[in-house]
Design an enzyme around this catalytic site. Structure first.
Site, PDB file in Angstrom:
ATOM      1  N   HIS A  52       3.521 -12.752  -8.738  1.00 55.54           N
ATOM      2  CA  HIS A  52       4.912 -12.708  -9.198  1.00 55.54           C
ATOM      3  C   HIS A  52       4.906 -13.105 -10.678  1.00 55.54           C
ATOM      4  O   HIS A  52       4.318 -14.133 -11.037  1.00 55.54           O
ATOM      5  CB  HIS A  52       5.779 -13.753  -8.486  1.00 55.54           C
ATOM      6  CG  HIS A  52       5.980 -13.536  -7.029  1.00 55.54           C
ATOM      7  ND1 HIS A  52       7.162 -13.038  -6.512  1.00 55.54           N
ATOM      8  CD2 HIS A  52       5.186 -13.763  -5.957  1.00 55.54           C
ATOM      9  CE1 HIS A  52       7.084 -12.981  -5.196  1.00 55.54           C
ATOM     10  NE2 HIS A  52       5.892 -13.422  -4.829  1.00 55.54           N
ATOM     11  N   GLY A  66       3.627 -19.755   1.795  1.00 56.30           N
ATOM     12  CA  GLY A  66       4.879 -19.000   1.867  1.00 56.30           C
ATOM     13  C   GLY A  66       4.721 -17.515   1.623  1.00 56.30           C
ATOM     14  O   GLY A  66       5.687 -16.826   1.283  1.00 56.30           O
ATOM     15  N   HIS A  68      -0.427 -10.178  -4.466  1.00 61.02           N
ATOM     16  CA  HIS A  68       0.496  -9.860  -5.556  1.00 61.02           C
ATOM     17  C   HIS A  68       0.737 -11.084  -6.407  1.00 61.02           C
ATOM     18  O   HIS A  68       0.821 -12.198  -5.909  1.00 61.02           O
ATOM     19  CB  HIS A  68       1.827  -9.303  -5.024  1.00 61.02           C
ATOM     20  CG  HIS A  68       2.483 -10.151  -3.975  1.00 61.02           C
ATOM     21  ND1 HIS A  68       2.067 -10.155  -2.665  1.00 61.02           N
ATOM     22  CD2 HIS A  68       3.521 -11.018  -4.041  1.00 61.02           C
ATOM     23  CE1 HIS A  68       2.825 -10.990  -1.974  1.00 61.02           C
ATOM     24  NE2 HIS A  68       3.715 -11.535  -2.785  1.00 61.02           N
ATOM     25  N   CYS A  90       0.849  -1.202   0.000  1.00 57.08           N
ATOM     26  CA  CYS A  90       0.000   0.000   0.000  1.00 57.08           C
ATOM     27  C   CYS A  90       0.883   1.249   0.000  1.00 57.08           C
ATOM     28  O   CYS A  90       0.588   2.224  -0.693  1.00 57.08           O
ATOM     29  CB  CYS A  90      -0.926   0.023   1.212  1.00 57.08           C
ATOM     30  SG  CYS A  90      -2.357  -1.062   1.071  1.00 57.08           S
ATOM     31  N   ASP A 123      10.557  -6.739  -8.561  1.00 56.85           N
ATOM     32  CA  ASP A 123      10.815  -7.306  -7.233  1.00 56.85           C
ATOM     33  C   ASP A 123      12.205  -6.870  -6.771  1.00 56.85           C
ATOM     34  O   ASP A 123      13.170  -6.886  -7.545  1.00 56.85           O
ATOM     35  CB  ASP A 123      10.713  -8.830  -7.275  1.00 56.85           C
ATOM     36  CG  ASP A 123      10.585  -9.438  -5.886  1.00 56.85           C
ATOM     37  OD1 ASP A 123       9.521 -10.002  -5.574  1.00 56.85           O
ATOM     38  OD2 ASP A 123      11.562  -9.340  -5.106  1.00 56.85           O
TER      39      ASP A 123
HETATM   40  P1  AMP Z   1       5.743 -13.314  -1.089  1.00 54.08           P
HETATM   41  O1  AMP Z   1       6.560 -14.371  -0.420  1.00 54.08           O
HETATM   42  O2  AMP Z   1       4.961 -13.852  -2.254  1.00 54.08           O
HETATM   43  O3  AMP Z   1       4.876 -12.552  -0.111  1.00 54.08           O
HETATM   44  O4  AMP Z   1       6.794 -12.349  -1.744  1.00 54.08           O
HETATM   45  C1  AMP Z   1       6.979 -11.009  -1.399  1.00 54.08           C
HETATM   46  C2  AMP Z   1       7.926 -10.437  -2.417  1.00 54.08           C
HETATM   47  O5  AMP Z   1       7.966  -9.043  -2.251  1.00 54.08           O
HETATM   48  C3  AMP Z   1       9.360 -10.956  -2.315  1.00 54.08           C
HETATM   49  O6  AMP Z   1       9.753 -11.534  -3.559  1.00 54.08           O
HETATM   50  C4  AMP Z   1      10.167  -9.687  -2.007  1.00 54.08           C
HETATM   51  O7  AMP Z   1      11.447  -9.681  -2.624  1.00 54.08           O
HETATM   52  C5  AMP Z   1       9.270  -8.596  -2.539  1.00 54.08           C
HETATM   53  N1  AMP Z   1       9.422  -7.294  -1.915  1.00 54.08           N
HETATM   54  C6  AMP Z   1       9.401  -7.005  -0.594  1.00 54.08           C
HETATM   55  N2  AMP Z   1       9.556  -5.693  -0.388  1.00 54.08           N
HETATM   56  C7  AMP Z   1       9.681  -5.125  -1.609  1.00 54.08           C
HETATM   57  C8  AMP Z   1       9.875  -3.783  -2.080  1.00 54.08           C
HETATM   58  N3  AMP Z   1       9.973  -2.746  -1.231  1.00 54.08           N
HETATM   59  N4  AMP Z   1       9.962  -3.569  -3.405  1.00 54.08           N
HETATM   60  C9  AMP Z   1       9.876  -4.597  -4.263  1.00 54.08           C
HETATM   61  N5  AMP Z   1       9.681  -5.876  -3.900  1.00 54.08           N
HETATM   62  C10 AMP Z   1       9.595  -6.141  -2.592  1.00 54.08           C
HETATM   63 ZN    ZN Z   2      -1.812  -3.252   1.266  1.00 53.91          ZN
END
Ligand code: AMP
Ligand code: ZN
Length: 116
Positions: A101, A92, A99, A7, A30
């Site tokens: 990926h 995980g 989101h 957010c 990412d």
């Molecule tokens: P998940 O395990 O699917 O919740 O993955 C969260 C993803 O968010 C991970 O791949 C992180 O590298 C990525 N992430 C966390 N903080 C940031 C950020 N500030 N900007 C870009 N990606 C992020």
């Molecule tokens: Zn949010």
């Protein structure tokens, strides 16, 4: 949501390497890429996870999937890509803002589903 990192990215309180934005959706790279192409597609609306989506989100989710393939191709994934939606503790999920990926590059990605 005040303390949600995605957010905050959507509100531009935290910088991101943005690749797409419209009224409802944002895509950014990412911060810890797993492959040469690795971006995240998020709704600006705070939805915690895929386990929390409602009927009212149907159009938004469809729009996100259509954008996924469009942006993937634009980012260099003409020959395919992987789409991952980690959901909940068992899935995980680390950031509790929905989101997708999108992961790819030139090389075939390693197998991911292991049976047995
Ligand atoms: P998940 O395990 O699917 O919740 O993955 C969260 C993803 O968010 C991970 O791949 C992180 O590298 C990525 N992430 C966390 N903080 C940031 C950020 N500030 N900007 C870009 N990606 C992020
Ligand atoms: Zn949010």
């Amino acid at each position: 949501m005040d303390n949600c990192i995605f957010c905050k990215i959507a509100r531009r309180e935290i910088p991101s390497n943005k690749i797409y934005e419209d009224d409802e959706i944002l895509a950014f790279n990412d911060i810890n890429p797993a492959a040469p192409v690795h971006f995240l597609l998020i709704p600006k609306l705070h939805i915690e996870s895929l386990a929390d989506v409602q009927d009212s989100h149907q159009n938004l989710l469809g729009k996100m999937l259509l954008l996924a393939q469009k942006l993937a191709k634009e980012q260099g994934c003409e020959e395919g890509f992987r789409t991952i939606i980690n959901t909940g503790r068992v899935g995980g999920q680390e950031v509790f803002h929905l989101h997708f990926h999108i992961i790819g590059g030139r090389e075939r990605l390693p197998g991911m589903i292991h049976h047995g």
